[in-house]
Design an enzyme around this catalytic site. Structure first.
Site, PDB file in Angstrom:
ATOM      1  N   THR A   1       0.867  -1.174   0.000  1.00 35.95           N
ATOM      2  CA  THR A   1       0.000   0.000   0.000  1.00 35.95           C
ATOM      3  C   THR A   1       0.906   1.228   0.000  1.00 35.95           C
ATOM      4  O   THR A   1       2.111   1.127   0.226  1.00 35.95           O
ATOM      5  CB  THR A   1      -0.895   0.018   1.246  1.00 35.95           C
ATOM      6  OG1 THR A   1      -0.079  -0.134   2.409  1.00 35.95           O
ATOM      7  CG2 THR A   1      -1.924  -1.108   1.208  1.00 35.95           C
TER       8      THR A   1
ATOM      9  N   LYS B   1       0.079   3.668   5.336  1.00 38.09           N
ATOM     10  CA  LYS B   1       0.804   3.024   6.438  1.00 38.09           C
ATOM     11  C   LYS B   1       2.143   3.739   6.692  1.00 38.09           C
ATOM     12  O   LYS B   1       2.186   4.954   6.797  1.00 38.09           O
ATOM     13  CB  LYS B   1       0.978   1.533   6.156  1.00 38.09           C
ATOM     14  CG  LYS B   1      -0.340   0.769   5.995  1.00 38.09           C
ATOM     15  CD  LYS B   1      -0.099  -0.716   5.905  1.00 38.09           C
ATOM     16  CE  LYS B   1      -1.389  -1.512   5.833  1.00 38.09           C
ATOM     17  NZ  LYS B   1      -2.038  -1.467   4.506  1.00 38.09           N
TER      18      LYS B   1
END
Length: 442
Positions: A237, A240
Site C-alpha cells: 500500500t 501506512k
C-alpha cells in the site's frame, strides 16, 4: 448549495484526530501537499492505459518530455508526466526495475500479481491468517481463494519467528507457483535470504513480498529490501509507514516494455505481465489524483528526513513495547523489530481485545482488536490488540513519550468500569495530543 452536513462531519473527524493519538499501525497522517494533490483537478481525467516507459532514468526528462503513450483517451499530456514521475520515484525509492502505480489498494495489487502469473488452480504458499497473515494471502472468504490453491505456513510458537524448515518442507511438497512473504500482524523481520533459497528450489516459482506494513521502513533504510535477496515482485500500500494516500503499488524486477503486446510468461517478463494484469486485466481507469498524491509521497520519502522518521518509528515502537511489558502486557513474539506490537490482553488482564479497543477509544487512544496465533476466541472478541507508532511518530512523539502512552493504556484497562477515571484520562490525552499538530495543520 453547500453540503453542510458532510463538511460538518469532515470537521468533526479533523477534531477527533487532533484530540487523540493514532496507534493503529496501518494508519498514518499525510502532508498538506499530499492532501492538495488528492483534491486536485486530476480527479476529472480518465486515463485508461499507460504512459510511455522509455527513458525512465532522469526526473527532468520525465517531467518535461512528451512521448507517445498507450492511452485510450486524449488530453494526456499532464497525466502522462504525473504517472511517469510517480513510476520513476517509486523505482528509485525501492531499487526496482519497474513500478505500476495504478492499483487502487493493496488487495488489488496482490490480486493483479496473482492474475499475471497464475492459472486457476495454481498453488500459492503464504502466511496463515491466524498467525498474522493477510486476508488476500488465501483466506477462504476472498475471491482469490476461490480461484487459486492457497497453502499456509506458520510461525514457530517458541520464538514467534517463521518456521523455515516447515516452509521448505511444504514448498518442496506443494511446488507453489508463488512463494509469498507478507503479513498484517507480525513484529519480526523475515529472513528474506532463506525464503529466496527455498523459492529457488521450485522451478518457475515467483518470489513475492507483500510489504504493505513496512514499505516506509524499507524506504527509510531500517528494514531489509526483498529485492536485495532476489525477489521478483514487491507489493505494498502507499499509506501506512510510507505516509502517502490510500492506494496500492506493485514493484518488480525484469524486462520493461510495451503493455500492448502479450509477452511470453517468464519471470523476466513479469513487469509487462503485471501491467497487462492491472489494466485491462483487473482494473479500469486509474485514479490520477491519487497517483499525483502518490508521486508527492514518494518525493517526500526520498528526502533525508524520511530516514530519520523511519528510524524513530523503530525506536519508538521498541520503547513502547518495553513500557507495556513493565505494566504486565504479554507481547506476542516477545517483542518487536518493526513498527508493530501485538499483545495478548486476554492472558495479561483477563479481558478480550474488543473491550480494550473500546475503552482506549473512549480516552482518545485508537488501536484495533486483533487475533493472536492460534487464538481460541472469535474474530470480534479476540485475545489480542494490535498497535504501533507510525502515526504518532509523524506527529512528533519521541521515545520519552512512550511511557505516558503505556501508563494511560494500563490505567484505562484497570478502570474500564469507572466513568470518572475514564473522563479524567480522556482529558489528559486530549491536552497532550493538542501539543502535536497534525501535518495538515502546519
Amino acid at each position: 448549495m453547500n453540503d453542510e452536513k458532510i463538511f460538518e462531519l469532515i470537521h468533526a473527524e479533523i477534531e477527533r484526530q487532533r484530540d487523540g493519538l493514532e496507534l493503529i499501525p496501518s494508519e498514518n497522517y499525510v502532508s498538506q501537499q499530499v492532501l492538495l494533490a488528492m483534491g486536485s483537478e486530476f480527479t476529472n481525467k480518465y486515463s485508461e492505459g499507460y504512459p510511455n516507459f522509455d527513458e525512465l532514468d532522469d526526473e527532468s526528462v520525465i517531467s518535461t518530455k512528451i512521448l507517445p503513450n498507450y492511452r485510450y483517451y486524449g488530453g494526456q499530456i499532464n497525466t502522462d508526466r504525473v504517472e511517469r514521475l510517480a513510476i520513476w520515484r517509486a523505482m528509485k525509492l525501492f531499487n526496482a526495475d519497474h513500478a505500476n502505480v495504478q492499483p487502487h489498494s493493496g488487495a488489488q495489487a496482490n490480486n493483479a500479481v496473482y492474475n499475471a502469473w497464475l492459472e486457476p488452480g495454481d498453488t500459492v504458499l503464504g502466511m496463515d491468517l491466524g498467525h498474522g497473515g493477510h486476508l488476500t494471502h488465501g483466506s477462504p472468504v476472498t475471491q482469490s481463494a476461490q480461484i487459486y490453491n492457497f497453502v499456509r505456513y506458520h510461525i514457530d510458537p517458541k520464538d514467534g519467528r517463521f518456521d523455515y524448515d516447515e516452509i521448505e518442507k511444504i514448498a518442496l511438497k506443494e511446488k507453489p507457483k508463488i512463494l509469498l512473504v507478507g503479513y498484517s500482524a507480525y513484529a519480526r523481520i523475515p529472513d528474506f535470504a532463506r525464503f529466496a533459497e527455498i523459492g529457488k528450489k521450485i522451478p518457475g516459482c515467483l518470489l513475492m513480498a507483500d510489504m504493505a506494513h513496512v514499505a516506509g521502513l524499507i524506504a527509510g533504510g531500517v528494514h531489509p529490501n526483498p529485492f536485495d535477496f532476489g525477489f521478483h515482485v514487491v507489493t505494498t500500500t502507499t499509506h501506512k509507514t510510507l505516509r502517502g494516500p490510500r492506494g496500492g503499488l506493485i514493484l518488480s524486477r525484469g524486462i520493461v516494455g510495451s503493455p500492448l503486446k502479450k509477452p511470453e510468461k517468464t519471470l523476466e517478463n513479469i513487469p509487462i505481465l503485471i501491467d497487462r494484469s492491472v489494466f485491462p486485466g483487473t482494473q479500469g481507469g486509474p485514479l490520477m489524483h491519487v497517483i499525483a498524491a502518490k508521486a508527492v509521497a514518494f518525493h517526500e520519502a526520498l528526502q533525508p528526513d524520511f530516514k530519520k522518521y523511519a528510524a524513530r518509528i523503530v525506536a519508538n515502537t521498541a520503547e513502547l513495547a518495553e513500557q507495556l511489558k513493565k505494566r504486565g502486557f504479554k507481547l506476542v513474539f516477545g517483542g518487536t523489530e518493526n513498527h508493530l506490537i501485538l499483545t495478548d490482553v486476554m492472558s495479561s488482564f483477563g479481558v478480550h481485545g474488543g473491550i480494550v479497543e473500546k475503552v482506549l477509544d473512549d480516552i482518545g487512544l485508537t488501536l484495533n482488536k486483533n487475533a493472536i496465533p492460534n487464538d481460541p476466541e472469535p474474530p470480534f472478541r479476540p485475545s489480542g490488540i494490535r498497535l504501533g507508532t507510525p502515526a504518532i511518530t509523524t506527529r512528533g512523539l519521541m521515545e520519552k513519550d512512550m511511557e505516558k502512552i503505556a501508563e494511560w493504556m494500563k490505567l484505562a484497562i484497570d478502570n474500564r468500569d469507572n466513568p470518572t477515571m475514564i473522563k479524567k484520562l480522556r482529558a489528559e490525552v486530549q491536552q497532550f495530543a493538542r501539543q502535536f499538530p497534525l501535518p495538515s495543520d502546519k
